[in-house]
Scaffold this motif. Structure first.
Motif, PDB file in Angstrom:
ATOM      1  N   MET A   1       1.177   2.055  12.637  1.00 36.34           N
ATOM      2  CA  MET A   1       1.232   0.748  11.962  1.00 36.34           C
ATOM      3  C   MET A   1       0.351   0.772  10.719  1.00 36.34           C
ATOM      4  O   MET A   1      -0.832   1.063  10.788  1.00 36.34           O
ATOM      5  N   GLY A   2       0.907   0.503   9.554  1.00 33.63           N
ATOM      6  CA  GLY A   2       0.212   0.632   8.285  1.00 33.63           C
ATOM      7  C   GLY A   2      -1.053  -0.193   8.178  1.00 33.63           C
ATOM      8  O   GLY A   2      -2.138   0.352   7.969  1.00 33.63           O
ATOM      9  N   ILE A   3      -0.921  -1.493   8.318  1.00 31.30           N
ATOM     10  CA  ILE A   3      -2.086  -2.352   8.066  1.00 31.30           C
ATOM     11  C   ILE A   3      -3.195  -2.087   9.078  1.00 31.30           C
ATOM     12  O   ILE A   3      -4.368  -2.144   8.745  1.00 31.30           O
ATOM     13  N   ARG A   4      -2.800  -1.780  10.287  1.00 30.58           N
ATOM     14  CA  ARG A   4      -3.828  -1.488  11.286  1.00 30.58           C
ATOM     15  C   ARG A   4      -4.643  -0.259  10.871  1.00 30.58           C
ATOM     16  O   ARG A   4      -5.860  -0.220  11.037  1.00 30.58           O
ATOM     17  N   VAL A  28      -2.465 -11.195   3.529  1.00 33.77           N
ATOM     18  CA  VAL A  28      -2.682 -10.517   4.823  1.00 33.77           C
ATOM     19  C   VAL A  28      -3.676 -11.329   5.662  1.00 33.77           C
ATOM     20  O   VAL A  28      -3.480 -11.530   6.862  1.00 33.77           O
ATOM     21  N   THR A  31      -1.987 -14.232   7.225  1.00 35.48           N
ATOM     22  CA  THR A  31      -1.103 -13.872   8.344  1.00 35.48           C
ATOM     23  C   THR A  31      -1.829 -13.923   9.692  1.00 35.48           C
ATOM     24  O   THR A  31      -1.198 -14.054  10.732  1.00 35.48           O
ATOM     25  N   PHE A  32      -3.147 -13.844   9.675  1.00 31.81           N
ATOM     26  CA  PHE A  32      -3.890 -13.964  10.931  1.00 31.81           C
ATOM     27  C   PHE A  32      -3.749 -15.380  11.504  1.00 31.81           C
ATOM     28  O   PHE A  32      -3.992 -15.609  12.687  1.00 31.81           O
ATOM     29  N   TYR A  33      -3.376 -16.343  10.651  1.00 38.62           N
ATOM     30  CA  TYR A  33      -3.308 -17.747  11.084  1.00 38.62           C
ATOM     31  C   TYR A  33      -1.907 -18.338  11.009  1.00 38.62           C
ATOM     32  O   TYR A  33      -1.627 -19.336  11.674  1.00 38.62           O
ATOM     33  N   VAL A 107      -7.360  -6.984  16.643  1.00 35.82           N
ATOM     34  CA  VAL A 107      -5.995  -6.526  16.368  1.00 35.82           C
ATOM     35  C   VAL A 107      -5.668  -5.431  17.379  1.00 35.82           C
ATOM     36  O   VAL A 107      -5.863  -4.249  17.108  1.00 35.82           O
ATOM     37  N   GLY A 108      -5.260  -5.849  18.554  1.00 34.82           N
ATOM     38  CA  GLY A 108      -4.920  -4.886  19.605  1.00 34.82           C
ATOM     39  C   GLY A 108      -6.020  -3.880  19.857  1.00 34.82           C
ATOM     40  O   GLY A 108      -5.766  -2.685  19.959  1.00 34.82           O
TER      41      GLY A 108
ATOM     42  N   ILE B  24      -1.445 -11.144  16.798  1.00 31.91           N
ATOM     43  CA  ILE B  24      -1.704 -10.679  15.427  1.00 31.91           C
ATOM     44  C   ILE B  24      -1.171  -9.260  15.196  1.00 31.91           C
ATOM     45  O   ILE B  24      -0.651  -8.960  14.105  1.00 31.91           O
ATOM     46  N   LEU B  31       4.517  -7.630   8.826  1.00 26.00           N
ATOM     47  CA  LEU B  31       4.138  -7.480   7.410  1.00 26.00           C
ATOM     48  C   LEU B  31       4.518  -6.097   6.897  1.00 26.00           C
ATOM     49  O   LEU B  31       5.005  -5.951   5.781  1.00 26.00           O
ATOM     50  N   ASP B  32       4.266  -5.076   7.745  1.00 24.16           N
ATOM     51  CA  ASP B  32       4.652  -3.706   7.367  1.00 24.16           C
ATOM     52  C   ASP B  32       6.150  -3.654   7.086  1.00 24.16           C
ATOM     53  O   ASP B  32       6.582  -3.093   6.077  1.00 24.16           O
TER      54      ASP B  32
END
Lengths: 174, 58
Positions: A1-4, A28, A31-33, A107-108, B24, B31-32
């Motif tokens: 997963m990219g953002i992670r 970004v 997106t958390f909310y 985040v996980g 989340i 988003l990706d």
């Protein structure tokens, strides 16, 4: 997963002492909310290390750290896990406050520091582009803001009139 | 046929709420995917099908 992977890399950078603290803002962060909205980059606000006796802040240690780990530069961005990431100094009073008030999210299993919704909205209002106003509206429509807290933040940073204008433009005819 | 615009609007709002309430990690995965899709559209040839295919012109 990219953002992670982006978040893991930034956490690593913090653990290695390259940056003091950071928080994710922009789309970004929102997106958390809220529901996810397409974006092409990640905005990371950081407090840069300064050399003792120096007032000059430089992003070079960040770029070196990431380059050494195979992340290429693309203009003002550095690409981590295919995401262009922009490291922005918390230069204004509002951004410094946003950074100090940022909250940790899970985040996980990976911790991520993110601006509060009220600070994301205040920064968006200050930035003032159409897409920033759309983001504020998204928060309002979702009932995702503590409006009293937002008003306090805006008043502290001289943005109350921007909010009044935003209200007149987008909220009054509802 | 009569469109229930209020109903449509409500269902869109409900869908957005459902998305916002997702974990989340799921939302970041979205988003990706959204970014990939946006880039694919941006990279697509500028010519519209009508320009590149005369048979589609009116």
């Amino acid at each position: 997963m990219g953002i992670r992977k982006v978040i893991e890399m930034i956490n690593g950078m913090q653990a290695d002492g390259v940056i003091e603290r950071y928080a994710i803002g922009g789309a970004v962060g929102a997106t958390f909310y809220l529901e996810p909205v397409a974006t092409l980059d990640v905005d990371v606000f950081v407090e840069f290390h300064t050399e003792p006796g120096s007032r000059i802040v430089s992003p070079e240690p960040i770029f070196k750290y990431l380059r050494d780990r195979g992340c290429p530069m693309e203009g003002a961005y550095i690409v981590i896990a295919d995401w262009p990431v922009q490291f922005l100094p918390a230069g204004s009073g509002l951004l410094q406050e946003a950074l100090a008030a940022a909250v940790e999210k899970d985040v996980g299993g990976t911790p991520a520091r993110v601006f509060t919704p009220e600070h994301i909205a205040a920064v968006a209002l200050e930035t003032g582009r159409a897409k920033d106003k759309a983001r504020v509206l998204q928060f309002v429509e979702a009932g995702g803001l503590d409006l009293e807290r937002l008003q306090e933040i805006l008043a502290r940073h001289g943005l109350s009139s921007d909010w009044e204008q935003f209200e007149r433009q987008f909220l009054k005819q509802r | 046929m009569k469109l229930d615009l209020e109903g449509i609007d409500q269902s869109k709002r409900d869908f957005r709420k459902q998305l916002a309430a997702r974990p989340i990690a799921d939302k970041l995965r979205m988003l990706d995917a959204l970014r990939e899709r946006t880039l694919t559209i941006k990279r697509a040839p500028k010519n519209s099908p009508a320009k590149s295919r005369p048979d589609l012109r009116h």
